[in-house]
Design a protein around this motif. Structure first.
Motif, short mmCIF file in Angstrom:
data_model
loop_
_atom_site.label_atom_id
_atom_site.label_comp_id
_atom_site.label_asym_id
_atom_site.label_seq_id
_atom_site.Cartn_x
_atom_site.Cartn_y
_atom_site.Cartn_z
N VAL A 152 -7.65 7.59 12.32
CA VAL A 152 -8.06 8.38 13.48
C VAL A 152 -8.65 7.39 14.47
O VAL A 152 -9.58 6.65 14.13
CB VAL A 152 -9.10 9.46 13.09
N VAL A 153 -8.11 7.37 15.68
CA VAL A 153 -8.57 6.41 16.68
C VAL A 153 -9.66 7.04 17.54
O VAL A 153 -9.47 8.12 18.10
CB VAL A 153 -7.41 5.93 17.58
N VAL A 154 -10.79 6.37 17.62
CA VAL A 154 -11.86 6.72 18.54
C VAL A 154 -11.82 5.67 19.64
O VAL A 154 -12.12 4.50 19.41
CB VAL A 154 -13.25 6.73 17.85
N GLY A 155 -11.39 6.10 20.83
CA GLY A 155 -11.28 5.18 21.95
C GLY A 155 -12.53 5.19 22.81
O GLY A 155 -13.16 6.24 22.98
N VAL A 156 -12.91 4.03 23.31
CA VAL A 156 -14.07 3.91 24.20
C VAL A 156 -13.56 3.35 25.52
O VAL A 156 -13.00 2.26 25.57
CB VAL A 156 -15.17 2.99 23.62
N TRP A 157 -13.76 4.11 26.58
CA TRP A 157 -13.31 3.73 27.91
C TRP A 157 -14.53 3.46 28.79
O TRP A 157 -15.29 4.36 29.07
CB TRP A 157 -12.49 4.86 28.52
N GLY A 158 -14.71 2.22 29.19
CA GLY A 158 -15.68 1.90 30.22
C GLY A 158 -17.14 1.84 29.85
O GLY A 158 -17.98 1.89 30.73
N SER B 64 -3.35 8.37 22.64
CA SER B 64 -3.20 7.85 21.28
C SER B 64 -4.49 8.03 20.48
O SER B 64 -4.53 7.71 19.30
CB SER B 64 -2.82 6.37 21.31
N CYS B 65 -5.53 8.54 21.12
CA CYS B 65 -6.83 8.72 20.47
C CYS B 65 -7.01 10.17 20.02
O CYS B 65 -6.54 11.09 20.66
CB CYS B 65 -7.96 8.38 21.44
N ALA B 66 -7.72 10.36 18.93
CA ALA B 66 -8.16 11.70 18.52
C ALA B 66 -9.47 12.02 19.23
O ALA B 66 -9.74 13.17 19.56
CB ALA B 66 -8.34 11.77 17.01
N VAL B 67 -10.29 10.99 19.44
CA VAL B 67 -11.56 11.11 20.15
C VAL B 67 -11.57 10.05 21.25
O VAL B 67 -11.25 8.89 20.99
CB VAL B 67 -12.78 10.89 19.21
N LEU B 68 -11.93 10.46 22.45
CA LEU B 68 -11.99 9.54 23.58
C LEU B 68 -13.36 9.64 24.22
O LEU B 68 -13.72 10.68 24.77
CB LEU B 68 -10.90 9.88 24.60
N PHE B 69 -14.13 8.55 24.12
CA PHE B 69 -15.44 8.50 24.78
C PHE B 69 -15.26 7.82 26.13
O PHE B 69 -14.75 6.70 26.20
CB PHE B 69 -16.45 7.73 23.94
N VAL B 70 -15.69 8.50 27.19
CA VAL B 70 -15.58 7.96 28.54
C VAL B 70 -16.98 7.64 29.03
O VAL B 70 -17.80 8.54 29.23
CB VAL B 70 -14.89 8.97 29.49
N GLY B 71 -17.27 6.35 29.20
CA GLY B 71 -18.59 5.92 29.66
C GLY B 71 -18.82 6.33 31.10
O GLY B 71 -17.91 6.75 31.81
N ALA B 72 -20.06 6.24 31.51
CA ALA B 72 -20.44 6.61 32.88
C ALA B 72 -19.53 5.90 33.88
O ALA B 72 -19.30 4.71 33.79
CB ALA B 72 -21.90 6.25 33.13
N PRO C 51 -4.18 16.83 22.07
CA PRO C 51 -5.26 17.13 21.13
C PRO C 51 -6.27 15.98 21.03
O PRO C 51 -6.38 15.29 20.02
CB PRO C 51 -4.52 17.35 19.81
N VAL C 52 -7.00 15.78 22.13
CA VAL C 52 -7.98 14.68 22.21
C VAL C 52 -9.35 15.28 22.50
O VAL C 52 -9.52 16.02 23.48
CB VAL C 52 -7.60 13.69 23.33
N LEU C 53 -10.31 14.97 21.65
CA LEU C 53 -11.70 15.38 21.88
C LEU C 53 -12.31 14.40 22.85
O LEU C 53 -12.59 13.25 22.50
CB LEU C 53 -12.48 15.39 20.56
N THR C 54 -12.46 14.82 24.12
CA THR C 54 -13.02 13.94 25.15
C THR C 54 -14.52 14.15 25.20
O THR C 54 -15.02 15.27 25.21
CB THR C 54 -12.39 14.23 26.52
#
Length: 195
Positions: free
Chosen positions: A67-73, A108-116, A133-136
């Protein structure tokens, strides 16, 4: 019945360990303790949220697929989250934390964290996964208002959270009623009341 029904009963303990008070009338958000950074608390909360979300069908892939947890920014959260989620699983899937940039596909992420970030960038990123189906998850109060599923909100020395139910529905995610009781709930289109 979904994964939540099959696994629901023992799920409250991890949230308690993350510092979230489960008393309905008590404080719903954990205080920022001196010994824990904001990133450590957000990392623990993020992981525990995954235990209260049901992804549709085979969205998480076959058994053993990460399960990919992506971190953006958010460069500050990434290393803390990577350490916090090392050797963790989500519904039996190992967790992999990846830093994303403009060339990455956030779907491609199941969870996507978007920083400030600025509102336009948040809206663009959220739009890029709309219907997937991405938990943002984001850090600004506007995040859920811009179509993100879950927003961390700083309130003095506490972190609370807001869930956009319409965004969760669009992503095909079912959020446990246990988690909804602890959150501020936002709807893009509030249901109409009958007279």
């Amino acid at each position: 019945m979904g994964i939540l029904a099959a696994r629901g009963a023992g799920r409250l303990a991890p949230l308690c360990m993350a510092g979230i008070s489960l008393a309905a009338q008590a404080a719903l958000e954990p205080p920022l303790a001196a010994e824990h950074s904001e990133y450590e608390i957000e990392s623990a909360m993020l992981y525990n949220f995954t235990k209260f979300v049901d992804w549709p069908g085979s969205a998480l892939g076959a058994g053993g697929v990460p399960v990919v947890v992506g971190v953006w920014g958010d460069d500050g959260l990434f290393p803390v989250l990577a350490v916090a989620l090392r050797n963790k699983t989500v519904y039996g899937h190992p967790v992999v934390v990846r830093r994303l940039d403009s060339s990455a596909d956030p779907r491609s992420c199941a969870v996507l964290f978007v920083g400030a970030s600025d509102r336009k960038e948040i809206a663009r990123i959220v739009q890029s996964v709309r219907g997937s189906p991405v938990l943002t998850i984001g850090e600004l109060v506007q995040f859920s208002r811009l179509g993100g599923v879950l927003a961390f909100i700083r309130d003095g020395n506490r972190i609370r959270f807001e869930i956009n139910l319409d965004a969760a529905d669009r992503a095909g995610l079912q959020v446990s009623s246990k988690l909804l009781r602890l959150a501020a709930v936002w709807r893009d289109n509030p249901p109409q009341t009958r007279n």
